[in-house]
Write a protein that holds these residues in place. Sequence first.
Motif, PDB file in Angstrom:
ATOM      1  N   GLY A  32      62.068  24.434   3.183  1.00 14.33           N
ATOM      2  CA  GLY A  32      62.819  23.789   4.152  1.00 14.33           C
ATOM      3  C   GLY A  32      62.563  22.230   3.852  1.00 14.33           C
ATOM      4  N   SER A  33      61.560  21.906   3.720  1.00 11.18           N
ATOM      5  CA  SER A  33      61.395  20.117   3.575  1.00 11.18           C
ATOM      6  C   SER A  33      60.478  19.940   2.403  1.00 11.18           C
ATOM      7  CB  SER A  33      60.466  20.222   4.653  1.00 11.18           C
ATOM      8  OG  SER A  33      59.148  20.703   4.876  1.00 11.18           O
ATOM      9  N   GLY A  34      60.348  18.653   2.223  1.00 12.87           N
ATOM     10  CA  GLY A  34      59.538  17.922   1.443  1.00 12.87           C
ATOM     11  C   GLY A  34      59.695  18.434  -0.046  1.00 12.87           C
ATOM     12  N   ILE A  35      58.395  18.964  -0.677  1.00 12.01           N
ATOM     13  CA  ILE A  35      58.425  19.274  -2.111  1.00 12.01           C
ATOM     14  C   ILE A  35      59.054  20.702  -2.171  1.00 12.01           C
ATOM     15  CG2 ILE A  35      56.715  19.999  -3.808  1.00 12.01           C
ATOM     16  CD1 ILE A  35      54.783  17.907  -2.560  1.00 12.01           C
ATOM     17  N   GLY A  36      59.083  21.566  -1.279  1.00 13.33           N
ATOM     18  CA  GLY A  36      59.631  23.010  -1.334  1.00 13.33           C
ATOM     19  C   GLY A  36      60.927  22.617  -1.554  1.00 13.33           C
ATOM     20  N   ALA A  53      61.632  30.132   2.888  1.00 13.50           N
ATOM     21  CA  ALA A  53      60.852  30.912   4.012  1.00 13.50           C
ATOM     22  C   ALA A  53      59.950  29.982   4.740  1.00 13.50           C
ATOM     23  CB  ALA A  53      60.236  31.900   3.479  1.00 13.50           C
ATOM     24  N   SER A  54      60.189  29.951   5.993  1.00  9.34           N
ATOM     25  CA  SER A  54      59.070  29.095   6.846  1.00  9.34           C
ATOM     26  C   SER A  54      59.313  29.485   8.299  1.00  9.34           C
ATOM     27  CB  SER A  54      59.116  27.654   6.722  1.00  9.34           C
ATOM     28  OG  SER A  54      60.044  27.094   7.521  1.00  9.34           O
ATOM     29  N   ARG A  55      58.098  28.866   9.234  1.00  9.32           N
ATOM     30  CA  ARG A  55      58.427  29.430  10.530  1.00  9.32           C
ATOM     31  C   ARG A  55      59.536  28.926  11.151  1.00  9.32           C
ATOM     32  NH1 ARG A  55      53.085  25.860  12.142  1.00  9.32           N
ATOM     33  NH2 ARG A  55      54.302  24.533  10.714  1.00  9.32           N
ATOM     34  N   LYS A  56      59.952  27.860  11.048  1.00  9.76           N
ATOM     35  CA  LYS A  56      61.202  27.384  11.621  1.00  9.76           C
ATOM     36  C   LYS A  56      62.277  27.807  11.073  1.00  9.76           C
ATOM     37  CE  LYS A  56      58.476  23.469  13.273  1.00  9.76           C
ATOM     38  NZ  LYS A  56      57.746  22.545  12.299  1.00  9.76           N
ATOM     39  N   PRO A 206      55.975  11.091  -1.158  1.00 10.36           N
ATOM     40  CA  PRO A 206      56.082  10.542   0.272  1.00 10.36           C
ATOM     41  C   PRO A 206      56.892  11.397   1.213  1.00 10.36           C
ATOM     42  CG  PRO A 206      57.700   9.102  -1.086  1.00 10.36           C
ATOM     43  CD  PRO A 206      56.635  10.414  -1.980  1.00 10.36           C
ATOM     44  N   THR A 207      56.621  12.397   1.714  1.00  6.99           N
ATOM     45  CA  THR A 207      57.112  13.279   2.285  1.00  6.99           C
ATOM     46  C   THR A 207      56.778  12.894   3.922  1.00  6.99           C
ATOM     47  OG1 THR A 207      55.204  14.973   2.273  1.00  6.99           O
ATOM     48  CG2 THR A 207      57.172  15.362   0.815  1.00  6.99           C
ATOM     49  N   GLU A 208      57.264  13.559   4.705  1.00  7.76           N
ATOM     50  CA  GLU A 208      57.191  13.107   6.291  1.00  7.76           C
ATOM     51  C   GLU A 208      55.682  13.005   6.539  1.00  7.76           C
ATOM     52  OE1 GLU A 208      58.678  14.824  10.414  1.00  7.76           O
ATOM     53  OE2 GLU A 208      59.942  15.226   8.765  1.00  7.76           O
TER      54      GLU A 208
HETATM   55  P1  NAP Z   1      55.925  19.722   4.172  1.00  9.49           P
HETATM   56  O1  NAP Z   1      57.188  19.108   3.946  1.00  9.49           O
HETATM   57  O2  NAP Z   1      55.024  19.390   5.648  1.00  9.49           O
HETATM   58  O3  NAP Z   1      55.877  21.070   3.688  1.00  9.49           O
HETATM   59  C1  NAP Z   1      55.038  22.131   4.218  1.00  9.49           C
HETATM   60  C2  NAP Z   1      56.079  23.259   4.675  1.00  9.49           C
HETATM   61  O4  NAP Z   1      55.198  24.288   5.218  1.00  9.49           O
HETATM   62  C3  NAP Z   1      57.166  22.997   5.888  1.00  9.49           C
HETATM   63  O5  NAP Z   1      58.228  23.132   5.253  1.00  9.49           O
HETATM   64  C4  NAP Z   1      56.487  24.122   6.696  1.00  9.49           C
HETATM   65  O6  NAP Z   1      57.615  24.625   7.598  1.00  9.49           O
HETATM   66  C5  NAP Z   1      55.994  25.037   5.979  1.00  9.49           C
HETATM   67  N1  NAP Z   1      54.816  25.997   6.597  1.00  9.49           N
HETATM   68  C6  NAP Z   1      53.634  25.394   7.361  1.00  9.49           C
HETATM   69  N2  NAP Z   1      53.065  26.033   7.858  1.00  9.49           N
HETATM   70  C7  NAP Z   1      53.457  27.387   7.618  1.00  9.49           C
HETATM   71  C8  NAP Z   1      53.063  28.614   7.741  1.00  9.49           C
HETATM   72  N3  NAP Z   1      52.351  29.104   8.725  1.00  9.49           N
HETATM   73  N4  NAP Z   1      54.128  29.550   7.255  1.00  9.49           N
HETATM   74  C9  NAP Z   1      55.077  29.494   6.729  1.00  9.49           C
HETATM   75  N5  NAP Z   1      55.589  28.121   6.411  1.00  9.49           N
HETATM   76  C10 NAP Z   1      54.728  27.095   6.989  1.00  9.49           C
HETATM   77  O7  NAP Z   1      54.697  18.976   3.403  1.00  9.49           O
HETATM   78  P2  NAP Z   1      54.953  18.679   1.767  1.00  9.49           P
HETATM   79  O8  NAP Z   1      54.492  17.317   1.452  1.00  9.49           O
HETATM   80  O9  NAP Z   1      55.979  19.030   1.050  1.00  9.49           O
HETATM   81  O10 NAP Z   1      53.778  19.744   1.160  1.00  9.49           O
HETATM   82  C11 NAP Z   1      54.268  21.048   0.193  1.00  9.49           C
HETATM   83  C12 NAP Z   1      52.977  21.275  -0.667  1.00  9.49           C
HETATM   84  O11 NAP Z   1      52.789  20.201  -1.409  1.00  9.49           O
HETATM   85  C13 NAP Z   1      51.941  21.744   0.242  1.00  9.49           C
HETATM   86  O12 NAP Z   1      51.289  22.884  -0.228  1.00  9.49           O
HETATM   87  C14 NAP Z   1      50.957  20.458   0.329  1.00  9.49           C
HETATM   88  O13 NAP Z   1      49.521  20.756   0.181  1.00  9.49           O
HETATM   89  C15 NAP Z   1      51.235  19.915  -1.426  1.00  9.49           C
HETATM   90  N6  NAP Z   1      50.952  18.834  -1.668  1.00  9.49           N
HETATM   91  C16 NAP Z   1      51.547  17.709  -1.335  1.00  9.49           C
HETATM   92  C17 NAP Z   1      51.509  16.550  -1.561  1.00  9.49           C
HETATM   93  C18 NAP Z   1      52.031  15.396  -1.031  1.00  9.49           C
HETATM   94  O14 NAP Z   1      51.764  14.102  -1.255  1.00  9.49           O
HETATM   95  N7  NAP Z   1      53.106  15.366  -0.516  1.00  9.49           N
HETATM   96  C19 NAP Z   1      50.282  16.087  -2.563  1.00  9.49           C
HETATM   97  C20 NAP Z   1      49.586  17.329  -2.964  1.00  9.49           C
HETATM   98  C21 NAP Z   1      49.954  18.493  -2.547  1.00  9.49           C
HETATM   99  P3  NAP Z   1      57.789  25.246   9.134  1.00  9.49           P
HETATM  100  O15 NAP Z   1      57.007  24.083   9.654  1.00  9.49           O
HETATM  101  O16 NAP Z   1      58.987  25.524   9.327  1.00  9.49           O
HETATM  102  O17 NAP Z   1      56.670  26.454   9.061  1.00  9.49           O
END
Ligand code: NAP
Length: 286
Positions: A32-36, A53-56, A206-208
Amino acid sequence: MTTSLVTDATPAPSVFRAGLFDGHVALITGGGSGIGRGIADTLASLGAHVVLASRKLERVQAAATAIVEAGGHASAIAVDVRDPDMVNRMIADVHEMHGRIDLLVNNAAGNFYAPSETLSANAWKSVIEIDLYGTFFCSQAVLPVMRARGGGCIVNISMTLHYRGWPLMAHATAAKAGIDALTRTLALEWAPYGIRMNAVAPGPIPTEGVRKAFTPPPSAEGVPDLFAAEKAMESYGRNAIPLQRWGTPADIAGMVAFLASSAGAWITGAIMVVDGGEWLAKPPRG
Ligand code: NAP
Ligand code: COA
């Protein structure tokens, strides 16, 4: 006109053929957010039905609605990937609804910058459980569904910070190192079932949460200095990333689509770094 190294990646036309994933079902945790969300948009634009799929629930529901409004196929489901019972129910529900799961993207994660000296036991546990346990629970639960169909593809979203070590990220780097190990081990164990497991290691996107990490503490009036954050990120993009720009969710999504396509048919146990060359360059201290 000024350009931003943070947001101005020229969107390239897709190299994938339209309808590549027609009839396929892709389950994306944290979709629902960012990279996903970027991965979901790309896969849906290529014909897949994406299940986010996520918590919210309201967050994944809103993303799924936006994808449907853009002409794609999408649905949403609530899950906490730390809870194996909930994960098993999610897989059973998606399987019952669609009769197949072709691709699982283990993208859900949590992290924050914090000194290990004072990290609480619960903070450590939360991050390890979301990232590492969550990846294992979802993969183990989808195994019988994929196995029964003669195969499938799992992509784990890792990172690069553990290649050298990254201060204030003990929990997340330990979890992602575990995910890399899991990727190689399960790739070997499950290859006889036709299941491929790979990982994508993104550089900075640059996600949130990342923007928050670059934002200085708020002023006395409680106002965050977003201009300073943008400047710090511009500087990081220019100086720390050899290809001189931040990544986009679409950069990562392209690699996921490649791995899920027949072009990736002979790739398993691989960890694909998509980071503009960042980790090879000497990281800034601290
Ligand atoms: P993000 O937008 O914060 O995404 C994290 C997602 O995980 C949210 O949608 C959150 O949704 C979900 N989540 C968190 N806890 C959860 C749980 N217990 N059960 C189910 N869902 C859960 O961050 P992002 O930057 O896009 O990160 C996505 C992936 O890329 C992660 O694996 C991160 O480690 C990896 N990554 C990111 C970067 C970067 O620079 N952004 C760099 C390297 C790797 P809910 O809050 O609704 O659960
Ligand atoms: N510094 C130190 N400890 C922190 C922290 C921080 N910035 N943020 C949270 N914690 C600690 C909490 O204090 C708590 O420990 P305690 O019970 O000993 O006080 C523990 O972490 C769990 O926090 P809580 O908010 O209850 O957990 P949660 O399960 O709801 O959330 C997190 C999990 C902590 C990972 C949360 O940051 C999250 O949900 N993140 C998802 C999004 C994200 O992190 N995206 C970044 C890209 S992957």
